[in-house]
Scaffold this motif. Structure first.
Motif, short mmCIF file in Angstrom:
data_model
loop_
_atom_site.label_atom_id
_atom_site.label_comp_id
_atom_site.label_asym_id
_atom_site.label_seq_id
_atom_site.Cartn_x
_atom_site.Cartn_y
_atom_site.Cartn_z
N GLU A 151 1.21 -1.45 -0.41
CA GLU A 151 -0.31 -0.09 -0.11
C GLU A 151 0.75 0.93 0.01
O GLU A 151 1.95 1.29 0.43
CB GLU A 151 -1.29 -0.11 1.05
CG GLU A 151 0.23 0.27 2.76
CD GLU A 151 0.43 1.49 3.02
OE1 GLU A 151 -0.01 1.99 2.51
OE2 GLU A 151 0.85 1.12 4.24
N LEU A 153 -0.25 4.79 0.87
CA LEU A 153 -1.56 5.32 1.59
C LEU A 153 -0.47 6.47 2.34
O LEU A 153 0.03 6.15 3.09
CB LEU A 153 -2.73 4.60 2.17
CG LEU A 153 -3.37 3.22 1.21
CD1 LEU A 153 -4.61 2.54 2.15
CD2 LEU A 153 -3.90 4.25 0.18
N ARG A 154 -1.18 7.20 2.09
CA ARG A 154 -0.90 9.21 3.10
C ARG A 154 -1.86 8.90 4.19
O ARG A 154 -2.88 8.51 3.45
CB ARG A 154 -0.33 9.78 1.88
CG ARG A 154 0.52 9.87 1.66
CD ARG A 154 1.46 10.77 0.71
NE ARG A 154 0.37 11.13 -0.30
CZ ARG A 154 -0.04 11.81 -0.71
NH1 ARG A 154 0.62 12.91 -1.58
NH2 ARG A 154 -1.01 11.57 -2.24
N LEU A 250 9.48 17.87 -0.56
CA LEU A 250 11.30 19.46 -0.46
C LEU A 250 11.36 20.06 0.51
O LEU A 250 11.53 21.16 -0.27
CB LEU A 250 11.33 19.48 -2.41
CG LEU A 250 12.01 18.44 -3.08
CD1 LEU A 250 12.48 18.89 -4.21
CD2 LEU A 250 13.36 18.22 -2.45
N ASP A 251 9.98 19.95 0.99
CA ASP A 251 10.00 21.22 2.33
C ASP A 251 10.71 20.15 3.31
O ASP A 251 10.13 19.81 4.15
CB ASP A 251 8.50 20.65 2.88
CG ASP A 251 7.44 21.24 1.69
OD1 ASP A 251 7.61 21.61 0.85
OD2 ASP A 251 6.01 20.90 1.45
N GLY A 255 12.10 17.77 10.19
CA GLY A 255 11.93 16.57 9.35
C GLY A 255 10.88 15.79 9.99
O GLY A 255 9.67 15.76 9.89
N GLY A 257 7.99 12.57 10.47
CA GLY A 257 7.61 11.84 11.96
C GLY A 257 6.70 10.15 10.93
O GLY A 257 6.10 10.40 9.53
N LYS A 320 2.31 15.22 11.02
CA LYS A 320 1.98 16.19 9.48
C LYS A 320 0.22 16.24 10.45
O LYS A 320 -0.29 16.00 10.59
CB LYS A 320 2.21 15.37 8.75
CG LYS A 320 1.67 14.37 8.06
CD LYS A 320 1.15 13.29 6.78
CE LYS A 320 0.11 12.51 6.67
NZ LYS A 320 0.15 11.65 5.46
N ARG A 409 7.96 25.12 10.24
CA ARG A 409 7.53 24.57 9.10
C ARG A 409 7.42 25.56 7.97
O ARG A 409 6.66 25.03 6.56
CB ARG A 409 6.22 23.76 9.50
CG ARG A 409 6.08 22.26 9.66
CD ARG A 409 6.65 21.53 9.23
NE ARG A 409 6.79 19.54 10.66
CZ ARG A 409 6.77 19.02 9.90
NH1 ARG A 409 7.56 19.32 8.69
NH2 ARG A 409 7.21 17.53 10.23
C1 UDX Z 1 3.93 7.36 3.94
C2 UDX Z 1 4.62 7.54 2.57
O1 UDX Z 1 4.05 8.33 1.70
C3 UDX Z 1 3.09 6.56 1.90
O2 UDX Z 1 3.18 6.08 0.22
C4 UDX Z 1 3.16 5.14 2.47
O3 UDX Z 1 2.47 4.10 2.70
C5 UDX Z 1 2.93 5.69 4.24
O4 UDX Z 1 4.29 6.37 4.73
P1 UDX Z 1 2.90 9.13 5.79
O5 UDX Z 1 3.09 8.07 6.67
O6 UDX Z 1 1.11 9.30 5.76
O7 UDX Z 1 3.10 7.98 4.52
O8 UDX Z 1 2.71 10.13 5.51
P2 UDX Z 1 3.44 11.93 4.62
O9 UDX Z 1 2.51 12.48 4.23
O10 UDX Z 1 4.17 10.29 3.28
O11 UDX Z 1 4.58 12.69 5.39
C6 UDX Z 1 6.00 11.96 6.35
C7 UDX Z 1 6.84 12.76 7.18
O12 UDX Z 1 7.34 13.10 6.20
C8 UDX Z 1 5.36 13.30 7.82
O13 UDX Z 1 6.38 13.99 9.08
C9 UDX Z 1 6.22 14.85 7.35
O14 UDX Z 1 5.76 16.70 7.73
C10 UDX Z 1 7.42 14.79 6.28
N1 UDX Z 1 7.80 15.61 5.35
C11 UDX Z 1 7.15 15.06 3.93
C12 UDX Z 1 8.52 16.43 5.50
O15 UDX Z 1 9.22 17.03 6.38
N2 UDX Z 1 8.83 17.71 3.98
C13 UDX Z 1 8.05 17.18 3.03
O16 UDX Z 1 8.65 17.66 2.03
C14 UDX Z 1 7.08 15.70 2.87
#
Ligand code: UDX
Length: 433
Positions: A151, A153-154, A250-251, A255, A257, A320, A409
């Motif tokens: 999967e 899924l976000r 690319l934000d 970090g 989590g 997030k 952020r």
């Molecule tokens: C992630 C994957 O995207 C998804 O495909 C997978 O199956 C499950 O793990 P998710 O954990 O829901 O999904 O969150 P995601 O939106 O990917 O963000 C992950 C983390 O990265 C968050 O803590 C977010 O704040 C951080 N992030 C994301 C950044 O710090 N910078 C960014 O540019 C993008």
């Protein structure tokens, strides 16, 4: 199709509900009888936009059922998805006890051909183990196939991700398994990649690790930006305009989590090590992610001098926006560290406060961002909820003891903040004082 989903957690519930929405008859199973009772009465144990309504709709249409009886659920289904948890063990390895139990139980309950699909994130070669386990316990020698269908899924947009995926990955070993899964997913009209089971398993770990690497890369670049007075958001923009790179993930900030990235990277490093490969690149991705939290705390220290007895308002607890999930959330580590240094913490998060109350004691949970800011020495932003982007910053300034915002952020414009009279510190952008 008749489908059974074993494990009614986050992935299981979203997957089961969406398959039901596509017109299949789905039974979601869980060994937590209380959870199943709650689900039967329409109570959804997780926060995911749109999920509760979709569950209610499909229950009403008699396409979605909840049950704690694995035996009857296995009997009724031709396709069985395994979506149980694979938590991290102390050494970073994934704990596959749940997967093994389910594989054994399926084998005991089989009454005819079954296609068993692993959807939980698992280390490469788990499919082989599932197959072997079923073979051992399949005393009546019923025919079966094992497949891998990871999967992607976000959290916060899982239903949309399920219904409109970039790709569907099917790791299969037989034409029968391939035909069943492709017809199951056909209504989504998404690109389907057919491959072997091990490659499918690796696609999941490699994709999440790559995304995490992208985040750590831009966070490392943000460190360089800070040292020379460049703006990491502009650097990311310029990099992202190259189609080969693209602007997503690319934000820069405090970090990554969540329940996936930290765990999946640990598991990928560990499985690679077991296979004899030292994945040093990923270890560095992990280190940079950890360092970002230290860098953020250092900014707070640099601006407050002594942390002890200072009141710090924290906006955002979830890992997030649009989720109440605080697993491996940077905010939790940051708050614990500030508390250890003697700070008084006041927090606000639109959704995650109930969950955070269970792990954070002795801090003040506030009714809104202004309440958190009242009489605080500074305001820190850890999660980029839209609500925070739309704050009345004139009102906010009156609440704070001093107009200091440290933004993990990058949600505000530095020049605008200067005009409003704030001392505004962000990540990888020039200081505007
Ligand atoms: C992630 C994957 O995207 C998804 O495909 C997978 O199956 C499950 O793990 P998710 O954990 O829901 O999904 O969150 P995601 O939106 O990917 O963000 C992950 C983390 O990265 C968050 O803590 C977010 O704040 C951080 N992030 C994301 C950044 O710090 N910078 C960014 O540019 C993008």
């Amino acid at each position: 199709m008749n489908i059974t989903i074993i494990g009614s957690g986050y992935v299981g519930l979203v997957t089961g509900t969406c398959f039901a929405e596509l017109g299949n008859k789905v039974i979601c199973v869980d060994n937590d009888a209380q959870k199943i009772r709650h689900l039967k009465t329409g109570h959804v144990p997780i926060y995911e936009p749109g999920l509760e309504d979709l569950i209610k709709k499909n229950v009403r249409k008699k396409r979605l059922f909840f049950n704690s009886d694995l035996k009857s659920a296995v009997k009724k289904a031709e396709v069985i998805f395994i979506t149980v948890g694979t938590p991290a063990k102390g050494n970073g390895e994934a704990d596959l006890t749940g997967i093994e139990n389910v594989a054994r139980n399926i084998a005991h309950c089989m009454t005819g051909y079954k296609l068993i699909v692993e959807k939980s994130t698992v280390p490469v070669e788990t499919g082989e183990w599932v197959k072997r386990t079923i073979e051992i316990h399949n005393h009546k020698k019923h025919k079966f196939d094992v497949a891998s269908n990871p999967e992607f899924l976000r959290e916060g947009q899982a239903i949309n991700d399920f219904m409109h995926p970039d790709r569907i990955v099917l790791g299969v070993e037989s034409n029968k398994a391939k035909n069943i899964l492709t017809s199951l997913y056909r209504p989504l009209k998404a690109p389907i990649l057919i491959t072997d089971i091990k490659s499918a398993e690796l696609i999941k770990h490699a994709s999440n690790s790559f995304l995490a690497a992208k985040i750590s890369f831009i966070n490392a670049v943000s460190e360089v930006c800070e040292r020379v007075g460049a703006d990491v958001t502009r650097v990311a923009q310029g990099m992202g305009m190259d189609k080969r790179i693209n602007e997503l993930f690319l934000d820069a900030g405090v970090g990554y989590g969540g329940s996936c990235f930290p765990k999946d990277i640990d598991a990928f490093v560990t499985i690679s090590e077991k296979l004899g490969y030292d994945f040093g690149l990923l270890k560095e991705v992990r280190e940079i992610n950890l360092a970002q939290k230290h860098n953020f705390i250092k900014k707070i220290e640099d601006n407050l001098w002594i942390i002890k007895n200072k009141t710090i308002a924290v906006l955002g607890l979830a890992f997030k926006p649009n989720t109440d999930d605080i697993r491996s959330a940077p905010a939790i580590d940051i708050i614990k560290r500030l508390e250890a240094e003697g700070a008084k913490i006041k927090v606000y998060d639109p959704c995650a406060m109930p969950k955070a109350r269970e792990v954070l004691k002795g801090i003040k949970f506030c009714k809104d961002p202004y309440d958190a800011a009242r009489e605080s020495d500074c305001l820190i932003i850890v999660t980029e909820w839209n609500e925070f982007k739309e704050l009345d910053l004139v009102r906010m300034k009156k609440c704070l003891k001093r107009p200091l915002i440290i933004d993990g952020r990058n949600i505000y414009e530095p020049q605008q903040m200067k005009k409003l009279g704030y001392k505004y510190i962000s990540m990888g952008r020039p200081k505007v004082l």
